[in-house]
Each structure stands twice: as structure tokens, then as C-alpha cells.
Design a protein around this motif. Structure first.
Motif, PDB file in Angstrom:
ATOM      1  N   HIS A  26      26.175  48.422 -72.308  1.00 39.39           N
ATOM      2  CA  HIS A  26      25.836  47.642 -73.499  1.00 39.39           C
ATOM      3  C   HIS A  26      24.347  47.388 -73.545  1.00 39.39           C
ATOM      4  O   HIS A  26      23.837  46.535 -72.839  1.00 39.39           O
ATOM      5  CB  HIS A  26      26.608  46.328 -73.508  1.00 39.39           C
ATOM      6  CG  HIS A  26      28.088  46.533 -73.629  1.00 39.39           C
ATOM      7  ND1 HIS A  26      28.700  46.726 -74.840  1.00 39.39           N
ATOM      8  CD2 HIS A  26      29.051  46.622 -72.692  1.00 39.39           C
ATOM      9  CE1 HIS A  26      30.001  46.910 -74.641  1.00 39.39           C
ATOM     10  NE2 HIS A  26      30.238  46.862 -73.344  1.00 39.39           N
ATOM     11  N   CYS A  51      21.820  49.599 -80.199  1.00 35.25           N
ATOM     12  CA  CYS A  51      23.230  49.777 -80.573  1.00 35.25           C
ATOM     13  C   CYS A  51      23.396  49.678 -82.088  1.00 35.25           C
ATOM     14  O   CYS A  51      22.753  48.857 -82.739  1.00 35.25           O
ATOM     15  CB  CYS A  51      24.071  48.706 -79.889  1.00 35.25           C
ATOM     16  SG  CYS A  51      25.805  48.750 -80.342  1.00 35.25           S
ATOM     17  N   CYS A 107      22.161  46.343 -76.297  1.00 32.38           N
ATOM     18  CA  CYS A 107      22.262  45.907 -77.689  1.00 32.38           C
ATOM     19  C   CYS A 107      21.099  46.393 -78.541  1.00 32.38           C
ATOM     20  O   CYS A 107      21.280  46.728 -79.709  1.00 32.38           O
ATOM     21  CB  CYS A 107      22.341  44.393 -77.759  1.00 32.38           C
ATOM     22  SG  CYS A 107      23.746  43.739 -76.853  1.00 32.38           S
ATOM     23  N   CYS A 164      27.978  42.123 -83.778  1.00 30.51           N
ATOM     24  CA  CYS A 164      28.917  42.528 -82.742  1.00 30.51           C
ATOM     25  C   CYS A 164      29.572  41.276 -82.177  1.00 30.51           C
ATOM     26  O   CYS A 164      28.893  40.299 -81.869  1.00 30.51           O
ATOM     27  CB  CYS A 164      28.158  43.274 -81.645  1.00 30.51           C
ATOM     28  SG  CYS A 164      29.085  43.460 -80.121  1.00 30.51           S
TER      29      CYS A 164
HETATM   30  S1  SF4 Z   1      25.878  45.106 -79.780  1.00 31.52           S
HETATM   31 FE1  SF4 Z   1      27.908  44.822 -78.862  1.00 31.52          FE
HETATM   32  S2  SF4 Z   1      28.738  46.861 -78.535  1.00 31.52           S
HETATM   33 FE2  SF4 Z   1      26.568  47.058 -78.932  1.00 31.52          FE
HETATM   34  S3  SF4 Z   1      25.695  47.121 -76.913  1.00 31.52           S
HETATM   35 FE3  SF4 Z   1      25.620  44.993 -77.591  1.00 31.52          FE
HETATM   36  S4  SF4 Z   1      27.497  44.076 -76.812  1.00 31.52           S
HETATM   37 FE4  SF4 Z   1      27.745  46.280 -76.668  1.00 31.52          FE
END
Ligand code: SF4
Ligand code: SF4
Ligand code: SF4
Lengths: 473, 238, 165
Positions: B98, B103, B100, B109
Motif C-alpha cells: 500500500h 495509488c 497511497c 480509499c
Molecule cells: S489508497 Fe488504499 S488501496 Fe491505495 S495504497 Fe493506500 S491503503 Fe492501499
């Protein structure tokens, strides 16, 4: 006894570096090398990831010029999609790229180099920094800080965030720009131009006192590489590659960035993590070239904006043919900032900038995409190969600072030969060697894709490689 | 319809007999954390984040699966529960990859916002950094196992709402993996109707619309309530 | 008779708590073992493992944790991810790479798994850790503080030595 002088860490550059100076028994400098001692391996990290993530992921390489990576990466993505992006998106990207050049050059000039330029190379190190500058001329320093803020503010207004905006994407950008944002940008332009005129005036006034440095800090013939517009003017976002020589002749023109690998080779040496790019037809190390502000001003015939044009004409008279003195990177940087502000003004007045349609939608239509743009420090290439499902199979980044690697090495050697004698090492000597590096404003994090705080080591070694003296800061 | 009265976090509340503690608590503005539960799908009690203390019972109970009872005294936010929840989220963050900031779901999220709500500013466990694939073989969607928390919302929505049952879990323990059909790439799945429901319910950046870049993924879950009430009540409300 | 042997086993348990060892007299009635619940154990499938001082209790705990980690179905998070982390900590204790914080975390995770796991596997997975910590704390401490395995079983790695120095 022959020795080696090391400067490590090199200060007031972005990243981590070391300079080794080799001296012979007589204490004369025989050679010098500029090593980059960090390593990150971003290309490897990208493998297996969707190419749509690349702009955001690649921008994490660097906190100074994330925009350049977003742009090159998004452009490689545009190519993988096989689309022409909406006009508003292209204008936004141009705008933000100019803002990025402005803020990065402001950092380089006012924060990192101004202490050398206005306090002198031999000023005590404790004073030779931005705080020392503040004591002397607070107003001037503040103007520099505000110029940088202006660039950052534009990035924030358009991208939503100062440092790593989620903004660029394959096919365009994520959001349209509003009138309020545009008006705010416009309102800061007069002050920015005024500040740049002042900085240009001041720099030109002190240049005479640096005659020795201008002569001996990276003054040698090389090729120059950069992007130019179809009219042969300064171009930072989208154009073809031109290579010029020291005499001011055009060696190659209209080169497609997509085919960079066919004319640019990348050698590597065990003493540095940085790649050593060169112009292939002339081989390694003969195909040595420089990129960045100096190169761009050398290869373009004019700026394309009135104020910068005037400065550029004057600038070009400093060389016979091309301007080969790396010291003039500083001046070139200021001229580019002026051009950036003028371009920002033009873009802010452009009705296309405000259009709502900012993203072209398409599936993946190609397997190979290259994106290039002019980053503050020089031409940047992102090269991706993807599989049928859009996952990166191979990524290659050709970074501005690493293209200046060979030239930086020569600069260090030239500076060391002239300024350093191992008999009595003085701080000011080593500072000049460092200053040679700072002309290029190298951003070592990107070029090695490495991280770490800025630090610089100079070491002096004998021919056998034994360390005789080491200066760390 | 019988109504039970109970106490949750010192608040007297009422709920329909048979309702889960979780649902009654949320109806009364007490937001018990959860990751596997999503309104409209069956509950599996897998994430263990909704566990609560019930007076007179030694064991903690998963509130999504425990029906209310007359006179019950429930606590949903005690130091012990908070500590457990923090650990569970940290375990998830260390389990896969993870990051973020790069991401697609950054900023939208459920795992990320829960971690923030629980005050997690670092993870005390060693990151496992597993090497997991990304499946972008589907024309419109992608699945990144690196961000999957195995909540099985996708499995349930595809089975219970869409009726395709494309997704399932293969392997066990830490090696569990969401698979489409019998492990074919999603793009080759014969059962998938490309409805996109799984993508809308995924709490993390694991399932995403193809072509979305960093922090661009946003979800619309209105369809769940719409379909579920339409089915149950024969009423078409959004 | 049955009553008598139960009384015996109470005495055994006390003895156990005092000396951290069980000296079961020959021909001890199995009913003594049946009260194992009191000392934090279960009979399980009826198997009994006999160990002596050459068995490292940390490694034994690690071994059982590895078993639980492999057998975890993966449905609930505490068991699926918790056994992995507990196993990692136990492994690092046996190689000498662990510190005091790891030991604390081991205890914290034990509580988590016991109290929040969905089924008996996860709920009882920490048992070997809890009881070895209770009855053989000095073995854990020797691994962590002295980088030494009292049973002479564990091999301390270079990484572990570095932590020690
Ligand atoms: S936004 Fe959510 S899914 Fe994406 S890396 Fe962070 S914790 Fe993981
Ligand atoms: S897109 Fe629809 S049918 Fe396909 S896997 Fe997802 S929920 Fe199932
Ligand atoms: S893909 Fe998303 S919805 Fe499916 S199990 Fe993983 S996290 Fe849950």
C-alpha cells in the motif's frame, strides 16, 4: 606524493555527490571525477505497473521538478493511447511547465548560487548562504523567494497541489482551469518581470569580477542539445530535437524524440551510478554534449517573446559561435525565467486555456511510447514499452542531469587543475570546484533516481588511490 | 414487528428484532468501523473491525453478525477495541503493497481513511512486500492484488447482486488471492458481464477502472441500495 | 480413586507453576493430564509431545506458529496476517534479530488473535506463545538480550550479532 582530494558531500546541489581530485607527487592535479553515489532504480520499480499510473509514480522521483516527469510521462502515455490531446490540456501543460522552470531556476539562482555570485567565492562558508544574503540585501532575496512562490503557486492553482499534484495523465490533464485561477496568475506577472530585470542587471554587473571563473569553470567546446519549435525558437513542451556545436553550427536538426535511442548512446562507468549519455555519431566520450539553459539558448535562434529575445541577442554575443562557458548557465537561467514569465502571460490570455474538454479518452493503441520535454535542467525522455494489457514491460529514463554528466566531469577536472593545489588547500579553492558543478544545477536525485539529503564530499587522493584529505559538509 | 431496546455507548436505542447491532448503531449515528461489510450485501464477519463489547459476555462479538437483544448493553469504542482495530489495520497495511501516494484510490480509499481515523501514522510491523501481479486483461477494469485486502465484497456483489459469481478466493492464509472464474485472466472470464459492480464496491484501490491515474478513482455505490430495495420492496428508489 | 488422582494433579500443577517443569511420577494417571486446561493447554487430537532441555521453547513456539500460519484459511485478518507477523517475530527471536519491542508486540498480537479471530484456529494460535512466555520467559530473554539460545538449538545470524553489539 601523489594524492586525491575528495569533496563530499557537494553542497547546495540537489542530492548526494562526491568529487575526487587526483594529484601527483608534485602536488599537481592530474585528474578529477564527479561521482554520484546514490542509486534508486526507478525503472525497475515500474515494471508490471499500468502505464496510466506512471505520471504520478514518476513524479515521485523528485521533489524539485516533479512536473517535468509528469509531463514526459503523460506524453509517453499520450503516445501509447495514440491520441492528440485536447487544446486546453496542452496549454495547461505548457503553462505548468513554464511555472516549473520558473520555480526551479529561482531556487537554483537565488537560493543556491546567489551567495557565490554576490557575496564572493571566498566569503566565509558560514556566511556564504541564503541567510548571509538576507543580512546583506533582504529585499533582493525576498524577490527571489517570491519568484519561486509564483511558480509554485501556478502549479498549485492548476494542479491542486504544490509538489506532487495529481494532475497530468495520459490523454491530457484531470481538471479544467477556472477564471479565478487564471486571474490570480495574471496579477503576479508585472512584479515577476520587474524582479527578473533587477536580477539580470545585477548579475551582468558582477560578471566582470568573475572573469577567471568564467574562463576556467567548465569552459570547453561541446555539443549542445535541446528542443526547439518548428520556427527554431525556444521550446519546452513539444518539439523536435536540435544538436548544435561549439561554433554555433547546427549538427543535427529535426530529430524525433521518439527515436532518441538511435542518436543518443548511454555509457556507464563503475565510478558513478549516473549514465553517461553521448551523441552516437561522435561516440563516447567524443559525443559529449550539454543540455539545459545554456544549451537551449545556444541552439535556438531566438526566444519567441520580446523581452527574452532582447536578452538572448545580447547573450549570444558572449560567445564566438556558441557560448561555451558553463558559468553562463546562471545568466541563461535568468533569461529563461524571463521567457517563462512572458510565456505564462501569453498562455493566461489564451482562450484555449479555459476550455472544459481536457482529456482525450482512448484505449491503448501502441506498445511503445516516448515522451520528452525540456525540464529546468535539460531535455528529459521517458521511454515505456508496455504489454498487450498496458503493463510496463520496460522503462527507460534519460534525465537532464545525467546528460550533463560528462560535461560536469570535465568541469570538475578543469576547475581542479586551475584552482586546486594540494600544497595549501583553501576552502575557496574547493568552493570553486563545487561552484563549477552548481553551474549545471544538477539534480542528482532524478538522474540516479536516488534519494538522500543534499551532501557533498571532496577527497584528495594520490595516484595509488590512497585518501590524503577529505572535506565533508 | 417486534422492537428491542438496548444501550449502545450509553445511548438508549431501539431496533427491529433480529437486526444486527452494527445496523442499529449506524442508524443511530454510531459509526462502528468496518471494511468487509457493505450495506446491501450479506455479512461475513471477516475483517473483525466491527467487534464490540457486550456486557456480561467475556468474548468480543462481531457486531455485523450479532443480533440485538432486549436490554443489551453494548460498547463500541473502548481502549481495548481501539487497540485491536489499530492493529488490524496495521496488519493490512503491512500485508501487501500500500503506497497511497501512487495509488489510483488515493483520497477515496476506505482503508486509508480508516487508518487516518485510527491515528495510524506508522506501521509497527515489517512490511511483507509480496510480489503480486496486476490483472489488466479486462477491457474496462483492472485488479491490482497489491492493494486487495480480501474483504470479498467483490465476490459477494458479483454473486448476490449481479448473479455472475465471477470472483472467488483461491489459496488460503496469507496466500489467498481473489480469482476470476477458475483462475483465468479476468479478460478471458466467460461469466463476467462487465457490469462493473465489483469495481464500485471495492473499498481500496484493488479494483479500478482501467485508464484511471493516481488519485483519480472515485466510486458510485448508489446502485446497491437501488437494486436491493427494488428487489425486496418492489420499489424503485435510489 | 479418581478423586485422588485429581488431587494429585492439583499438586502437580502447583509444582509446575513453581518450578516451571513438570516432574510427572511414573504411571501418572492420564486424568492428571486432563486438567491441562488449568495450565493453559489443550489436549487437541490426543497427541502428547515430550521435550527436554535441548528443545528451545522459542523455536517450539515458532514451529507451532508456522503450522497455524500455514493452516490459516485467510478469511479473517487477525489470523491471516497476525500469524504471519507473529511467526516473523518468533523467527527473528531465534536468529537473534529481535528486541524488547518485538517481545511486547508478540504479547499484543497474542491478545488480538485470541480475542478477535473468527474461529478456533486463530483464537488458539497464540497459545504456545502465551504458555512458553509464561513458563519459560528466561529463554526468550536469553535470545533477545544475550543473543544466546539456552537449549543450544538456535543459530544466531550475523544480523543478530550486529543487533547485539
Ligand atoms: S489508497 Fe488504499 S488501496 Fe491505495 S495504497 Fe493506500 S491503503 Fe492501499
Ligand atoms: S464486472 Fe460484474 S460480472 Fe464482472 S466480475 Fe465484476 S461484478 Fe462480476
Ligand atoms: S478486490 Fe477489492 S473488493 Fe475484492 S476482495 Fe480485494 S479489496 Fe475486497
Amino acid at each position: 606524493m601523489a594524492e586525491r582530494i575528495q569533496i563530499h558531500p557537494v553542497t547546495r546541489v540537489e542530492g548526494h555527490a562526491k568529487i575526487s581530485i587526483y594529484v601527483d607527487d608534485a602536488g599537481e592535479v592530474t585528474s578529477a571525477q564527479f561521482h554520484v553515489t546514490e542509486f534508486r532504480g526507478f525503472e525497475k520499480l515500474c515494471e508490471g505497473r499500468p502505464f496510466h499510473e506512471m505520471p504520478g509514480l514518476m513524479s515521485r522521483i523528485c521533489g524539485i521538478c516533479p512536473i517535468s516527469h509528469i509531463l514526459a510521462s503523460s506524453k509517453a502515455g499520450d503516445m501509447l493511447l495514440g491520441v492528440e490531446i485536447p487544446r486546453a490540456a496542452a496549454k495547461q501543460r505548457r503553462l505548468v511547465n513554464h511555472a516549473q522552470i520558473l520555480q526551479s531556476h529561482a531556487l537554483s539562482f537565488f537560493h543556491l548560487s546567489a551567495p557565490d555570485l554576490f557575496l564572493g567565492m571566498d566569503a566565509p562558508p558560514s556566511k556564504r548562504n541564503i541567510f548571509g544574503m538576507l543580512e546583506g540585501d533582504a529585499d533582493f532575496v525576498r524577490r527571489g523567494i517570491r519568484l519561486r512562490q509564483f511558480g509554485q503557486r501556478i502549479i498549485e492553482l492548476v494542479g491542486g497541489k504544490k509538489i506532487h499534484p495529481a494532475w497530468g495523465a495520459p490523454g491530457g490533464v484531470l481538471q479544467a482551469i477556472g477564471a479565478a485561477e487564471r486571474d490570480e496568475i495574471r496579477s503576479s506577472i508585472p512584479e515577476a518581470i520587474e524582479s527578473l530585470h533587477e536580477a539580470l542587471g545585477r548579475l551582468k554587473r558582477v560578471l566582470d569580477s568573475f572573469a577567471v571563473e568564467i574562463e576556467h569553470l567548465g569552459n570547453f567546446p561541446t555539443l549542445f542539445l535541446g528542443t526547439v519549435s518548428p520556427e527554431g525558437e525556444l521550446e519546452y513542451y513539444d518539439g523536435l530535437i536540435r544538436i548544435g556545436d561549439a561554433e554555433g553550427n547546427i549538427v543535427a536538426d529535426g530529430l524525433d524524440p521518439l527515436r532518441y535511442a538511435s542518436y543518443l548512446g548511454e555509457a556507464s562507468e563503475e565510478w558513478s551510478f549516473m549514465k553517461l549519455p553521448h551523441y552516437k555519431p561522435l561516440g563516447y566520450p567524443g559525443g559529449l554534449y550539454r543540455v539545459g539553459p545554456l544549451a537551449r539558448l545556444n541552439i535556438a535562434k531566438s526566444a519567441g517573446t520580446p523581452l527574452a529575445n532582447r536578452e538572448m541577442t545580447e547573450f549570444k554575443q558572449r560567445g564566438k559561435g556558441a557560448v561555451c562557458q558553463s558559468f553562463h548557465y546562471h545568466l541563461a537561467r535568468l533569461i529563461e525565467m524571463l521567457h517563462a514569465v512572458e510565456s505564462i502571460e501569453q498562455l493566461a490570455d489564451d482562450p484555449d486555456l479555459m476550455r472544459e474538454h481536457v482529456r482525450a479518452q482512448a484505449g491503448q493503441n501502441r506498445h511503445h511510447g516516448v515522451g520528452s520535454c525540456e525540464a529546468p535542467r535539460g531535455t528529459l525522455f521517458h521511454d515505456y514499452e508496455v504489454d498487450d494489457h498496458g503493463l510496463i514491460r520496460r522503462a527507460n529514463l534519460l534525465i537532464a542531469t545525467s546528460q550533463n554528466n560528462l560535461a560536469m566531469n570535465q568541469t570538475v577536472e578543469q576547475a581542479a587543475r586551475y584552482f586546486v593545489s594540494s600544497r595549501a588547500i583553501q576552502e575557496g579553492m574547493l568552493n570553486r570546484v563545487e561552484a563549477g558543478i552548481r553551474c549545471f544545477d544538477p539534480c542528482l536525485s532524478c538522474s540516479t533516481h536516488a534519494f538522500g539529503q543534499a551532501s557533498f564530499i571532496i577527497e584528495i587522493r594520490n595516484a595509488a588511490g590512497d585518501l590524503l584529505q577529505q572535506i565533508t559538509r | 414487528m417486534n422492537v428491542n431496546t438496548l444501550q449502545i455507548d450509553r445511548k438508549m436505542v431501539t431496533g427491529r428484532e433480529g437486526d444486527a447491532i452494527f445496523a442499529v448503531a449506524w442508524e443511530h449515528g454510531i459509526h462502528i468501523p468496518r471494511l468487509c461489510h457493505i450495506g446491501g450485501l450479506s455479512d461475513v464477519g471477516a475483517c473483525r473491525l466491527c467487534m464490540v463489547e457486550i456486557e456480561g459476555q467475556k468474548r468480543l462479538q462481531a457486531s455485523c453478525l450479532t443480533p440485538i437483544q432486549e436490554g443489551m448493553v453494548v460498547r463500541t469504542d473502548t481502549p481495548r477495541l481501539r487497540q485491536h482495530r489499530k492493529l488490524i489495520v496495521e496488519l493490512l497495511l503491512a500485508e501487501r503493497n500500500h503506497i497511497c501516494s501512487v495509488c489510483v484510490a488515493d483520497g477515496a480509499c476506505e482503508l486509508q481513511s480508516l487508518a487516518a481515523a485510527l491515528g495510524i501514522d506508522h506501521v509497527r510491523f515489517r512490511y511483507r512486500f509480496p510480489t503480486l501481479p496486476v490483472d489488466t486483461s479486462h477491457e474496462r477494469f483492472g485488479l491490482d492484488h497489491n492493494r486487495c485486502i480480501l474483504c470479498t465484497r467483490c465476490v459477494r456483489v458479483c454473486d448476490e447482486i449481479e448473479g455472475a459469481h465471477t470472483w472467488d478466493v483461491c489459496g488460503r492464509g496469507a496466500n489467498s488471492l481473489i480469482i476470476s472464474d477458475l483462475g483465468e485472466p479476468w479478460g478471458e472470464s466467460e461469466s463476467c458481464t462487465s457490469c462493473g459492480k465489483c469495481v464500485q464496491v471495492c473499498p481500496t484501490g484493488a479494483l479500478f477502472d482501467k485508464g484511471k491515474t493516481i488519485a483519480e478513482m472515485r466510486r458510485d455505490r448508489g446502485f446497491l441500495k437501488y437494486i436491493v430495495t427494488a428487489r425486496k420492496e418492489k420499489q424503485w428508489i435510489g | 480413586m479418581a478423586y485422588q488422582s485429581l488431587r494429585d494433579s492439583d499438586a502437580q500443577i502447583e509444582n509446575f507453576n513453581r518450578a516451571n517443569t513438570v516432574n510427572l511420577p511414573r504411571q501418572t494417571h492420564l486424568s492428571a493430564v486432563l486438567r491441562l486446561a488449568q495450565i493453559g493447554s489443550i489436549m487437541g487430537s490426543g497427541g502428547l509431545i515430550v521435550m527436554d532441555e535441548t528443545s528451545c521453547m522459542v523455536d517450539v513456539a515458532r514451529f507451532f506458529m508456522e503450522f497455524c500460519m500455514d493452516e490459516s484459511c485467510g478469511k479473517c485478518i487477525p489470523c491471516r496476517a497476525g500469524t504471519v507477523q507473529m511467526h516473523d517475530i518468533l523467527r527473528r527471536i531465534t536468529t537473534g534479530e529481535a528486541n524488547e519491542d518485538d517481545l511486547e508486540m508478540l504479547k499484543t498480537l497474542s491478545d488480538l488473535l485470541r480475542e478477535t479471530s473468527l474461529c478456533g484456529l486463530g483464537q488458539t494460535a497464540p497459545n504456545p506463545v502465551i504458555s512458553t512466555l509464561k513458563y519459560f520467559p528466561q529463554e526468550y530473554e536469553a535470545h533477545i538480550h544475550e543473543k544466546r539460545c539456552p537449549a543450544g538449538h538456535c543459530h544466531m545470524t550475523a544480523a543478530g550479532q550486529e543487533v547485539a553489539s
